[in-house]
Design a protein around this motif. Structure first.
Motif, PDB file in Angstrom:
ATOM      1  N   PRO A  42       0.806  -1.228   0.000  1.00 28.47           N
ATOM      2  CA  PRO A  42       0.000   0.000   0.000  1.00 28.47           C
ATOM      3  C   PRO A  42       0.836   1.274   0.000  1.00 28.47           C
ATOM      4  CG  PRO A  42       0.010  -1.010   2.184  1.00 28.47           C
ATOM      5  CD  PRO A  42       0.674  -1.986   1.259  1.00 28.47           C
ATOM      6  N   GLY A  52      -5.928   3.936  -3.586  1.00 26.85           N
ATOM      7  CA  GLY A  52      -6.561   3.481  -2.359  1.00 26.85           C
ATOM      8  C   GLY A  52      -6.550   4.551  -1.285  1.00 26.85           C
ATOM      9  N   PRO A  53      -7.133   4.230  -0.123  1.00 24.11           N
ATOM     10  CA  PRO A  53      -7.182   5.206   0.985  1.00 24.11           C
ATOM     11  C   PRO A  53      -5.805   5.704   1.401  1.00 24.11           C
ATOM     12  CG  PRO A  53      -8.617   3.335   1.418  1.00 24.11           C
ATOM     13  CD  PRO A  53      -7.812   2.973   0.213  1.00 24.11           C
ATOM     14  N   GLU A  54      -4.802   4.795   1.350  1.00 25.63           N
ATOM     15  CA  GLU A  54      -3.452   5.189   1.759  1.00 25.63           C
ATOM     16  C   GLU A  54      -2.875   6.249   0.834  1.00 25.63           C
ATOM     17  OE1 GLU A  54      -4.382   2.165   0.997  1.00 25.63           O
ATOM     18  OE2 GLU A  54      -4.204   0.891   2.785  1.00 25.63           O
ATOM     19  N   GLN A  55      -3.223   6.159  -0.477  1.00 28.35           N
ATOM     20  CA  GLN A  55      -2.689   7.114  -1.442  1.00 28.35           C
ATOM     21  C   GLN A  55      -3.483   8.420  -1.486  1.00 28.35           C
ATOM     22  OE1 GLN A  55      -3.036   3.701  -2.771  1.00 28.35           O
ATOM     23  NE2 GLN A  55      -0.960   3.396  -2.007  1.00 28.35           N
ATOM     24  N   LYS A  56      -4.770   8.345  -1.203  1.00 27.27           N
ATOM     25  CA  LYS A  56      -5.612   9.533  -1.314  1.00 27.27           C
ATOM     26  C   LYS A  56      -5.152  10.655  -0.398  1.00 27.27           C
ATOM     27  CE  LYS A  56      -9.890   7.477  -3.042  1.00 27.27           C
ATOM     28  NZ  LYS A  56     -11.321   7.202  -2.783  1.00 27.27           N
ATOM     29  N   VAL A  57      -4.614  10.288   0.759  1.00 25.66           N
ATOM     30  CA  VAL A  57      -4.157  11.317   1.691  1.00 25.66           C
ATOM     31  C   VAL A  57      -2.805  11.889   1.278  1.00 25.66           C
ATOM     32  CG1 VAL A  57      -5.431  10.285   3.604  1.00 25.66           C
ATOM     33  CG2 VAL A  57      -3.050   9.631   3.210  1.00 25.66           C
ATOM     34  N   ARG A  58      -2.169  11.263   0.281  1.00 30.91           N
ATOM     35  CA  ARG A  58      -0.844  11.713  -0.137  1.00 30.91           C
ATOM     36  C   ARG A  58      -0.866  12.417  -1.490  1.00 30.91           C
ATOM     37  NH1 ARG A  58       2.625   6.313   0.742  1.00 30.91           N
ATOM     38  NH2 ARG A  58       4.349   7.721   0.234  1.00 30.91           N
ATOM     39  N   GLN A  60      -3.217  15.126  -4.220  1.00 28.71           N
ATOM     40  CA  GLN A  60      -4.348  16.019  -4.422  1.00 28.71           C
ATOM     41  C   GLN A  60      -4.536  16.271  -5.919  1.00 28.71           C
ATOM     42  OE1 GLN A  60      -3.798  20.123  -3.125  1.00 28.71           O
ATOM     43  NE2 GLN A  60      -1.636  19.717  -2.697  1.00 28.71           N
TER      44      GLN A  60
END
Length: 293
Positions: A42, A52-58, A60
């Motif tokens: 991930p 995925g969720p892990e990438q969405k926060v990294r 924009q």
């Protein structure tokens, strides 16, 4: 303090700087990882498998590239109708990394046909130009005469290419110092020995600086393609990396600005049809700043 770089605080563009220990540790971890592990890690951003969720926060979403603009630029570059591009009528998302501000990611910018067109310009036209140096030049005499014969040029509409030579060709690349190196064949050159090609400004890999003499012109058609997507960038130098199975790349600082990969040589080179099955092509383009670095 006079503000000059020190060993403790080197310039951000210091290519000789030792990588931070955290980066070295991470490199060794992934170097030992299996391909199956990498596919599902991930921490690795693979936009093709979904964000995925892990990438969405990294990441924009900061913009989109209009698909009509891509279609027009790629059709102009390829010299054929846009119908051959086989593109979806969707704008292409542009992401910026939250971890590395200023790092822009544009997935699948070039359609497959344009990747083929670009690879053909690099592996045929650029490689055949003696002013665009390769990793082979420093050790071998490159037989450009073999691909500039009347017969070869006539069969290829006046365009020279090393892929016009048969894999069984007896033409040799003779070593500049025969006491320490043996000649290599065309097949050895194209299948394994060729690692990189430089376009435009020529880089001194020992001193890690660009040569000061007048460089060969950067290919104008490729420059126009790059500027159609990145109008504020002036392509001046590039390196084409050619990777084979088992090749590795050590940790290094890379200040290149754009990359594109993929594609195969033109279909007419039947005897080299399997060449791309064992290759990965990375194309890194750079604009030199006012200091020439």
């Amino acid at each position: 303090m006079d503000g000059s770089a020190t060993n403790a605080n080197p310039k951000p563009t210091d290519t000789r700087q030792r990588p931070p220990e955290s980066i070295r540790t991470l490199y060794k971890t992934y170097q030992r990882a299996s391909p199956a592990t990498l596919d599902y890690d991930p921490e690795i951003l693979d936009i093709n498998r979904g964000i995925g969720p892990e990438q969405k926060v990294r990441l924009q979403l900061v913009d989109h590239v209009r698909h009509d603009d891509v279609r027009t630029a790629c059709a102009t570059f390829g010299g054929h109708g846009s119908g051959r591009l086989n593109m979806l009528s969707l704008d292409i998302p542009v992401y910026e990394s939250n971890d590395v501000p200023g790092l822009i990611l544009i997935p699948s910018l070039l359609p497959r046909q344009t990747q083929r067109d670009l690879s053909s310009r690099l592996l045929h036209t650029a490689l055949a130009n003696s002013r665009h140096k390769t990793n082979i030049h420093v050790h071998y005499d490159i037989p450009y005469r073999a691909i500039n014969s009347d017969n070869v040029l006539k069969s290829n509409n006046g365009e020279a290419s090393f892929f016009d030579l048969s894999p069984n060709s007896t033409e040799q690349f003779r070593p500049l110092n025969p006491e320490i190196r043996n000649p290599i064949t065309v097949s050895q050159f194209l299948r394994k020995k060729l690692r990189w090609i430089t376009l435009g400004g020529q880089y001194d890999w020992n001193e890690k600086v660009y040569h000061t003499e007048d460089p060969p012109p950067f290919p104008p058609d490729i420059a126009d393609l790059m500027r159609s997507f990145f109008p504020s960038t002036n392509p001046e130098v590039a390196i084409v990396n050619i990777y084979s199975p088992g090749d590795t790349l050590s940790i290094h600082r890379d200040t290149a600005t754009m990359t594109a990969d993929g594609g195969v040589p033109a279909d007419k080179y039947e005897s080299w049809r399997d060449w791309m099955s064992n290759k990965r092509i990375n194309f890194n383009v750079r604009q030199l700043n006012q200091d020439g670095v």
